[in-house]
Scaffold this motif. Sequence first.
Motif, PDB file in Angstrom:
ATOM      1  N   ILE A 123       0.870  -1.396   0.026  1.00  0.00           N
ATOM      2  CA  ILE A 123      -0.035  -0.028   0.153  1.00  0.00           C
ATOM      3  C   ILE A 123       0.764   1.148  -0.026  1.00  0.00           C
ATOM      4  O   ILE A 123       0.479   2.221  -0.843  1.00  0.00           O
ATOM      5  CB  ILE A 123      -0.793   0.013   1.143  1.00  0.00           C
ATOM      6  N   HIS A 124       1.894   1.152   0.886  1.00  0.00           N
ATOM      7  CA  HIS A 124       2.761   2.537   1.044  1.00  0.00           C
ATOM      8  C   HIS A 124       3.358   2.851  -0.465  1.00  0.00           C
ATOM      9  O   HIS A 124       3.167   3.871  -0.710  1.00  0.00           O
ATOM     10  CB  HIS A 124       3.909   1.956   2.135  1.00  0.00           C
ATOM     11  N   GLU A 125       3.992   1.763  -0.808  1.00  0.00           N
ATOM     12  CA  GLU A 125       4.762   2.164  -2.093  1.00  0.00           C
ATOM     13  C   GLU A 125       4.072   2.373  -3.582  1.00  0.00           C
ATOM     14  O   GLU A 125       4.316   3.037  -4.422  1.00  0.00           O
ATOM     15  CB  GLU A 125       5.783   1.144  -2.502  1.00  0.00           C
TER      16      GLU A 125
ATOM     17  N   GLY B 133       0.241   4.674  -1.710  1.00  0.00           N
ATOM     18  CA  GLY B 133       0.419   6.155  -1.026  1.00  0.00           C
ATOM     19  C   GLY B 133       1.478   7.192  -1.759  1.00  0.00           C
ATOM     20  O   GLY B 133       0.989   8.022  -2.170  1.00  0.00           O
ATOM     21  N   HIS B 134       2.715   6.620  -2.192  1.00  0.00           N
ATOM     22  CA  HIS B 134       3.717   7.637  -2.817  1.00  0.00           C
ATOM     23  C   HIS B 134       2.965   8.017  -4.046  1.00  0.00           C
ATOM     24  O   HIS B 134       3.054   9.330  -4.434  1.00  0.00           O
ATOM     25  CB  HIS B 134       4.904   7.097  -3.076  1.00  0.00           C
ATOM     26  N   PRO B 135       2.433   7.287  -5.031  1.00  0.00           N
ATOM     27  CA  PRO B 135       2.010   7.698  -6.362  1.00  0.00           C
ATOM     28  C   PRO B 135       1.026   8.768  -6.306  1.00  0.00           C
ATOM     29  O   PRO B 135       0.624   9.571  -7.235  1.00  0.00           O
ATOM     30  CB  PRO B 135       1.440   6.561  -7.198  1.00  0.00           C
TER      31      PRO B 135
ATOM     32  N   ARG C 209       2.744  14.379   2.479  1.00  0.00           N
ATOM     33  CA  ARG C 209       3.148  12.966   2.992  1.00  0.00           C
ATOM     34  C   ARG C 209       1.910  12.118   3.426  1.00  0.00           C
ATOM     35  O   ARG C 209       0.656  12.529   3.273  1.00  0.00           O
ATOM     36  CB  ARG C 209       3.799  13.189   4.572  1.00  0.00           C
ATOM     37  N   MET C 210       2.230  10.683   3.335  1.00  0.00           N
ATOM     38  CA  MET C 210       1.297  10.104   3.825  1.00  0.00           C
ATOM     39  C   MET C 210       1.051  10.189   5.540  1.00  0.00           C
ATOM     40  O   MET C 210       1.788  10.706   6.113  1.00  0.00           O
ATOM     41  CB  MET C 210       1.550   8.681   3.678  1.00  0.00           C
ATOM     42  N   ALA C 211      -0.010   9.505   5.930  1.00  0.00           N
ATOM     43  CA  ALA C 211      -0.153   9.425   7.433  1.00  0.00           C
ATOM     44  C   ALA C 211      -0.553   8.146   7.721  1.00  0.00           C
ATOM     45  O   ALA C 211       0.389   7.112   7.505  1.00  0.00           O
ATOM     46  CB  ALA C 211      -1.096  10.641   8.177  1.00  0.00           C
TER      47      ALA C 211
ATOM     48  N   PHE D 125      10.174   5.116   9.098  1.00  0.00           N
ATOM     49  CA  PHE D 125      11.311   5.335   7.905  1.00  0.00           C
ATOM     50  C   PHE D 125      11.096   5.862   6.465  1.00  0.00           C
ATOM     51  O   PHE D 125      11.332   5.315   5.478  1.00  0.00           O
ATOM     52  CB  PHE D 125      11.889   3.836   7.794  1.00  0.00           C
ATOM     53  N   CYS D 126       9.656   6.191   6.443  1.00  0.00           N
ATOM     54  CA  CYS D 126       9.348   6.677   5.193  1.00  0.00           C
ATOM     55  C   CYS D 126      10.333   8.055   4.778  1.00  0.00           C
ATOM     56  O   CYS D 126      10.228   9.153   5.323  1.00  0.00           O
ATOM     57  CB  CYS D 126       7.867   7.104   4.982  1.00  0.00           C
ATOM     58  N   GLY D 127      11.085   7.954   3.793  1.00  0.00           N
ATOM     59  CA  GLY D 127      12.245   8.863   3.122  1.00  0.00           C
ATOM     60  C   GLY D 127      11.296   9.760   2.177  1.00  0.00           C
ATOM     61  O   GLY D 127      10.903   9.077   1.119  1.00  0.00           O
ATOM     62  N   LYS D 128      11.684  11.060   2.069  1.00  0.00           N
ATOM     63  CA  LYS D 128      11.269  11.847   0.847  1.00  0.00           C
ATOM     64  C   LYS D 128      11.651  13.247   0.948  1.00  0.00           C
ATOM     65  O   LYS D 128      12.342  13.672   2.008  1.00  0.00           O
ATOM     66  CB  LYS D 128       9.684  11.777   0.862  1.00  0.00           C
TER      67      LYS D 128
HETATM   68 ZN   LIG Z   1       7.822   5.837   1.963  1.00  0.00          ZN
END
Ligand SMILES: [Zn+2]
Lengths: 454, 479
Positions: free
Chosen positions: B247-249, B252-254, B356-358, B448-451
């Motif tokens: 879900i995250h990658e 979320g990110h797109p 960002r995501m939450a 650890f979500c980096g951006k």
């Molecule tokens: Zn991330």
Amino acid sequence: MMLETVTQSKTSSPMESTFDPIVTAVLSELQTDEHLTLQLTGEQSQFVRFNGAKVRQTGSVSDGELHLTLMKGDRNGYREFSFTGKLETDLPQAQAALKELREEVLQLPDDPYLVLPSGNATSHEVNAGKLLIGGAIASSILPEVSGLDFTGIYAGGSLIRAYADSAGQKHWFATETFSLDYSLFTADGQAVKGTFAGSEWSQEAYAAKLAESKLQLERLSQTPKAIPKGQYRTYLAPAAVAELMGMLSWGAVSESSMQRGGSALGLLQRGEKQLSPQFTLRENFSRGLVPRFNSWGEIAPVELPIIENGKLVNTLINSRTAKEYGKTANGADGGESLRSPEVSPGNLAATDILSKLGTGLYLSNLHYLNWSDRPTGRITGMTRYACFWVENGEIVAPIENLRFDESLYRCFGENLLDLTDFQEFIPEVGTYSNRSLGGIWVPGALSEEFTYTL
Amino acid sequence: MISELLRAIESLDVPADWVGLRAVKESVGVRAVRDGLPRSNGKSVNQGVMVEVLVKGQIGYGATNSLDLDSLRAAAKVAYEQAIAASPWAIYPLTPAARPKVVGEYVSPFVKPLDALTPGEINDLLVQLCKTLKVSDQIVQAVATAIANETETWFVSSNGSEVYQKLVMLETHFGVTAQDGAIVQQRSNNGYLAHCYQGGWELFPEPNLWERAAQVGEQAVELLTAEDCPSETTTLVLAPDQMMLQIHESVGHPLELDRILGDERNYAGGSFVKPQDFGQLSYGSKLMNITFNPTVPGEFASYSFDDTGAPATREYLIQEGILQRGLGSLESQARTGVPGVACARASSWNRPPIDRMANLNLEPGTDSFEALIGDVERGVYMESNRSWSIDDQRYKFQFGCEYAKLIENGKLTKTLRNPNYRATTPEFWHSLKRIGDNTTWQMYGTPFCGKGEPNQVIRVGHGSPVCVFEDVEVFGGGE
Ligand SMILES: [Zn+2]
């Protein structure tokens, strides 16, 4: 009228004139069976973020942390707090931290591999730079890229890394650096990547760097070609090689990882797999871009070969790992990661790259690497930026990005055809928590049968 | 703190259209043990203030870890000068509407405060965990970590905002490496540091901790002699601890509007999603319902207001497979005209808020785990993320897991090692065929979500049921 756009700062720092008395004061409070290390990280940074040759965000950050580790018997603990450079704020914090630590370490289990500070190393290095002042950054950078889809970040300012301990060791490393990490995009989303970094801003050098990028951008004007998955002869430009080498600091060159099954170089160490005799990797601190001292105040050797002609001759061993496994330490830091790596060049001349590649892929950059199977050295990731399909030594077209999944033992082992006879410096531009220092010196690499899977 | 910040804001003399002060104090206690011996014990306290100044349509920021009035005034001056210098090149003319007035408070739910256990007691637990994990001599490493984090944020502004938020969080991890010669396998408690929640020491030790630790150790040893995951296109069943990453990658990110706007193209990348896709793009199968949900008690990234003061509410990003809304702040919403959520978040006082995501959750369906598996003639069931990589448009991904089981005729049979799969995002989500019910739904998190440029690492939470995907390319390890 000429506005002043560049500032040259003084070499003495108010941070140092606060750090020194804190060190003296805190060490004077130690009891005879106590040992202490103090590590300082500080920065004064200017950030300007760009998108579409406009400013997205701009600001400045004054930051610093002081990290105290108290050791008593076989026990140890740490406290870290914000270091402001103001003695009246920071000294009471340091004293309170010491007090808290004294109570805490009593409760902690023994750590038989604790390494007490013991050396007598000292160093003092200050590198002043000439950086753009905050108000001049956008006006210096953006006129050169007007009309282009320019995106990226300028980060610059002073950085401090310092260390002191109860054995009397003391190190101070201060430097002023900047990096402009950018991309230029075509209308259909193809891009070239550029990094312009150093310690002295030069408008001429910046313009020259951009002219190079603009030239590359023109080569991307063709429609990208979709390449079916498969194996292709591949040229990895220095920035792409740097990405692959970055993986070596994540469970490869560390002796601690090696000892407990966490190293991708286990096969190499046991002689079950080989790397190419053309492949040589070393730590080389001679360029002075990063501090040589580590978190025990030890100074790393100027040069340390890691892989020499394909053979693993050293892993990175810190004092703690040395104590735990009966090895000899070689100045590695806490994480046993590469701090100033260099890959030796080979024999491939820049003018011969395309002809030696013949038919295959020319990759300028790679993106989002991860171990797909660490024990066998297998890495997956993506192609990114200015990557081309080449036929009979001629660039045919840019490509749609491909996923690769390939083992280090193949691409830097049996399949390595040659490395370029030149190296490029790929600066470390990361800014997680604080701005990074240093970078890697690498050649490009020509490899047979590089595997693309998606 | 609020009153001090208000006093500071009153004393500022910059002629700005809007000024905001955001103070952050983050206290992190780390306890880490390896093979029964202490590896890290300590605490860090990091604090500072970001002053944002809006003038001529541009925000400039000045951030400092000195909290005295003079330093805040100096930071405001720097911020003002930044904004003025950049304003001729502003990407979008912002107004104070991007920073609405807001007053409120949020405190994480917790039962046992973070100081309820002493450092000695925590170390005892972690040492005991390492012992329990080491079920065999083939376990060459056992690690256990507990991180207690209290983060307070104070936000005041020249248009009357006053917000206080206190996050109380516990992050725990344990896992092992098992080795037999060249064969090395890792197994952990749902992936590296996946047990990240808001709450206190009531979360740890959990009632089933010791059984779970023994199971983790035993499964690592089991993997040493397991078959490699076969290479085939088959039915893939993913556990919630891998769905988190999926879900995250790939969702979320797109969906981050700043990626779609191009802000992020020089670092993390762009997105295959276009602004005109919102409201119409079929992102996945009809079973796919993704919510941005900062209101789940105990989920890692719950809050009441984002770092610009936007009130946070639960919203559908994807409903019955159709893309509805982006992960975009008020700024990004103004720039795109696309509906967003309260997601302008900064990693700390020293970084500006970005999209960002939450908490991003996949809503449960109606099938039990038994029903999901029982329906699969042949497939692979995978647990716990171990490897992750996706392209800069968030399209072509390859993920690997720690542990897998072959599914044959509706039953979990042989254990498989080195399970991996790869696909493209839209194709994959359209292949979502069945979705587990509430009893299969689990939530995890990661710090650890980096951006972002400058780089920022941030906390996110993800909840998901077990999911079944059809016709996915799976494969194993080795050369
Ligand atoms: Zn991330």
